[in-house]
Design a protein around this motif. Structure first.
Motif, PDB file in Angstrom:
ATOM      1  N   SER A 183       0.818  -1.227   0.000  1.00 43.78           N
ATOM      2  CA  SER A 183       0.000   0.000   0.000  1.00 43.78           C
ATOM      3  C   SER A 183       0.849   1.272   0.000  1.00 43.78           C
ATOM      4  N   VAL A 184       1.769   1.361  -0.946  1.00 44.51           N
ATOM      5  CA  VAL A 184       2.606   2.553  -1.071  1.00 44.51           C
ATOM      6  C   VAL A 184       1.963   3.497  -2.079  1.00 44.51           C
ATOM      7  N   ARG A 185       1.725   4.735  -1.656  1.00 43.38           N
ATOM      8  CA  ARG A 185       1.032   5.700  -2.513  1.00 43.38           C
ATOM      9  C   ARG A 185       1.996   6.665  -3.205  1.00 43.38           C
ATOM     10  N   VAL A 186       3.276   6.511  -3.004  1.00 47.69           N
ATOM     11  CA  VAL A 186       4.265   7.397  -3.608  1.00 47.69           C
ATOM     12  C   VAL A 186       4.991   6.639  -4.715  1.00 47.69           C
ATOM     13  N   GLY A 187       5.212   7.297  -5.843  1.00 49.23           N
ATOM     14  CA  GLY A 187       5.858   6.662  -6.971  1.00 49.23           C
ATOM     15  C   GLY A 187       7.353   6.517  -6.805  1.00 49.23           C
ATOM     16  N   ARG A 188       7.934   5.571  -7.552  1.00 53.51           N
ATOM     17  CA  ARG A 188       9.364   5.307  -7.464  1.00 53.51           C
ATOM     18  C   ARG A 188      10.182   6.531  -7.855  1.00 53.51           C
ATOM     19  N   ARG A 189       9.796   7.206  -8.932  1.00 57.89           N
ATOM     20  CA  ARG A 189      10.576   8.342  -9.412  1.00 57.89           C
ATOM     21  C   ARG A 189      10.647   9.447  -8.363  1.00 57.89           C
ATOM     22  N   GLU A 190       9.538   9.727  -7.707  1.00 55.98           N
ATOM     23  CA  GLU A 190       9.529  10.756  -6.671  1.00 55.98           C
ATOM     24  C   GLU A 190      10.424  10.364  -5.507  1.00 55.98           C
ATOM     25  N   LEU A 191      10.401   9.085  -5.127  1.00 52.76           N
ATOM     26  CA  LEU A 191      11.212   8.630  -4.004  1.00 52.76           C
ATOM     27  C   LEU A 191      12.702   8.666  -4.338  1.00 52.76           C
ATOM     28  N   VAL A 192      13.053   8.298  -5.558  1.00 54.75           N
ATOM     29  CA  VAL A 192      14.459   8.368  -5.966  1.00 54.75           C
ATOM     30  C   VAL A 192      14.935   9.818  -5.928  1.00 54.75           C
ATOM     31  N   SER A 193      14.093  10.747  -6.367  1.00 54.90           N
ATOM     32  CA  SER A 193      14.450  12.165  -6.327  1.00 54.90           C
ATOM     33  C   SER A 193      14.615  12.651  -4.891  1.00 54.90           C
ATOM     34  N   THR A 194      13.698  12.237  -4.023  1.00 58.30           N
ATOM     35  CA  THR A 194      13.792  12.624  -2.606  1.00 58.30           C
ATOM     36  C   THR A 194      15.057  12.071  -1.970  1.00 58.30           C
ATOM     37  N   LEU A 195      15.392  10.821  -2.299  1.00 56.27           N
ATOM     38  CA  LEU A 195      16.607  10.199  -1.777  1.00 56.27           C
ATOM     39  C   LEU A 195      17.841  10.985  -2.211  1.00 56.27           C
ATOM     40  N   SER A 196      17.872  11.411  -3.458  1.00 59.91           N
ATOM     41  CA  SER A 196      19.002  12.192  -3.959  1.00 59.91           C
ATOM     42  C   SER A 196      19.121  13.520  -3.216  1.00 59.91           C
ATOM     43  N   GLN A 197      18.010  14.164  -2.956  1.00 60.00           N
ATOM     44  CA  GLN A 197      18.019  15.445  -2.249  1.00 60.00           C
ATOM     45  C   GLN A 197      18.508  15.275  -0.813  1.00 60.00           C
ATOM     46  N   GLU A 198      18.038  14.221  -0.142  1.00 60.85           N
ATOM     47  CA  GLU A 198      18.467  13.978   1.240  1.00 60.85           C
ATOM     48  C   GLU A 198      19.955  13.628   1.290  1.00 60.85           C
ATOM     49  N   ALA A 199      20.439  12.911   0.276  1.00 56.10           N
ATOM     50  CA  ALA A 199      21.859  12.541   0.239  1.00 56.10           C
ATOM     51  C   ALA A 199      22.737  13.775   0.123  1.00 56.10           C
ATOM     52  N   GLU A 200      22.278  14.776  -0.611  1.00 52.81           N
ATOM     53  CA  GLU A 200      23.046  16.017  -0.746  1.00 52.81           C
ATOM     54  C   GLU A 200      23.123  16.770   0.584  1.00 52.81           C
ATOM     55  N   ARG A 201      22.094  16.627   1.410  1.00 55.04           N
ATOM     56  CA  ARG A 201      22.076  17.332   2.702  1.00 55.04           C
ATOM     57  C   ARG A 201      22.828  16.581   3.796  1.00 55.04           C
ATOM     58  N   LEU A 202      23.045  15.293   3.593  1.00 55.17           N
ATOM     59  CA  LEU A 202      23.675  14.481   4.637  1.00 55.17           C
ATOM     60  C   LEU A 202      25.145  14.863   4.794  1.00 55.17           C
TER      61      LEU A 202
END
Length: 285
Positions: free
Chosen positions: A192-211
């Motif tokens: 029951s995941v309502r978020v798409g893969r592409r959006e999650l990959v983009s979010t992961l990339s953004q968080e990685a830049e902040r880490l």
């Protein structure tokens, strides 16, 4: 069974034990923590007690110190995702140096000792000439998984990271991680995941830049699984063939020495706390 004991149950046991024991109680999460810290604890002045959960460790330390007035109880827990959130423990509760106990061992010379035991020398040299140090490779590939777990919890996605097929997204020759495939594997493993893969990959990339520190996100379970792939497929010797996560984790704990522990912030902070209060805690050679 003891794993069903509540924090209050364990506190009651400790309070009864206080009638005959005036040393330090060291409260830890589980049996592997007990095995590791048991190597370094003062056998006469410190008794280690397993709380069976992080929440229980916190609850026991809070109850014993704040409500029962016991100043000789110390707790150690893994920070997990707390350091990414900018939070740290306050004495007498202490965090391990890295995200968890396994990562603390991987950061130390214990990993070098384990690699010396299980690597083929020539294969290891070829890998490190091409890719770089094995420690850097496995942490660089494991931290996105831990960071994705952080995203899941912060956004309430309830993604499942259990029983992932690491071979789907880890390149056995380089140990590189394919972020798209990793996200797809987690989504396929969840419900029951309502978020798409592409959006999650983009979010992961953004968080990685902040880490600011990969070690805040990298989790021991994932890092050991990636190291296992390398040992089995790329740079391991014949004796690495039968390794699994449990035996490799055990080898890292055994290799984690007094000198390794002495170099940690955890040792420095807990020892300073104990000395200020005249408590027995560690006994290092």
């Amino acid at each position: 069974m003891r794993e069903h004991l509540t924090a209050e149950d364990i506190c009651n046991e400790l309070s009864m034990e206080r009638t005959v024991y005036d040393g330090t109680f060291l409260i830890v999460e589980g049996i592997t923590d007990c095995r590791l810290f048991g190597k370094f604890a003062d056998a006469d002045g410190t008794r280690i007690r397993i709380a069976h959960s992080k929440d229980n460790v916190r609850g026991i330390v809070r109850e014993m110190t704040s409500r029962r007035g016991d100043g000789r109880t110390i707790g150690i827990v893994d920070p997990d995702l707390e350091r990414i959130r900018g939070r740290d423990a306050k004495p007498p509760l202490f965090h391990t140096d890295c995200r968890d106990m396994e990562m603390m061992a991987i950061r130390s010379n214990a990993l070098d000792d384990v690699l010396d035991e299980y690597c083929d020398i020539e294969k290891r040299e070829r890998f490190e000439e091409t890719v770089g140090p094995i420690r850097d490779a496995i942490v660089s590939s494991s931290y996105p998984i831990g960071l994705f777990m952080y995203i899941s919890r912060e956004r309430g996605l309830n993604l499942s990271f259990k029983n992932l097929d690491f071979h789907r997204f880890i390149n056995p020759r380089t140990l590189g991680l394919d972020a798209n495939e990793m996200v797809s594997e987690v989504l396929d493993n969840s419900r029951s995941v309502r978020v798409g893969r592409r959006e999650l990959v983009s979010t992961l990339s953004q968080e990685a830049e902040r880490l600011d520190d990969l070690w805040k996100a990298a989790r021991g379970h994932d890092t050991i699984e990636i190291l296992l792939i390398g040992l089995r497929k790329t740079f391991g010797s014949f004796n690495a063939a039968d390794l699994d996560e449990g035996s490799l984790g055990g080898a890292l704990r055994l290799a984690f020495s007094d000198e390794d522990f002495r170099k940690t912030d955890l040792y420095r902070d807990t020892q300073a706390f104990a000395e200020m209060r005249n408590l027995s805690l560690w006994d290092l050679s």
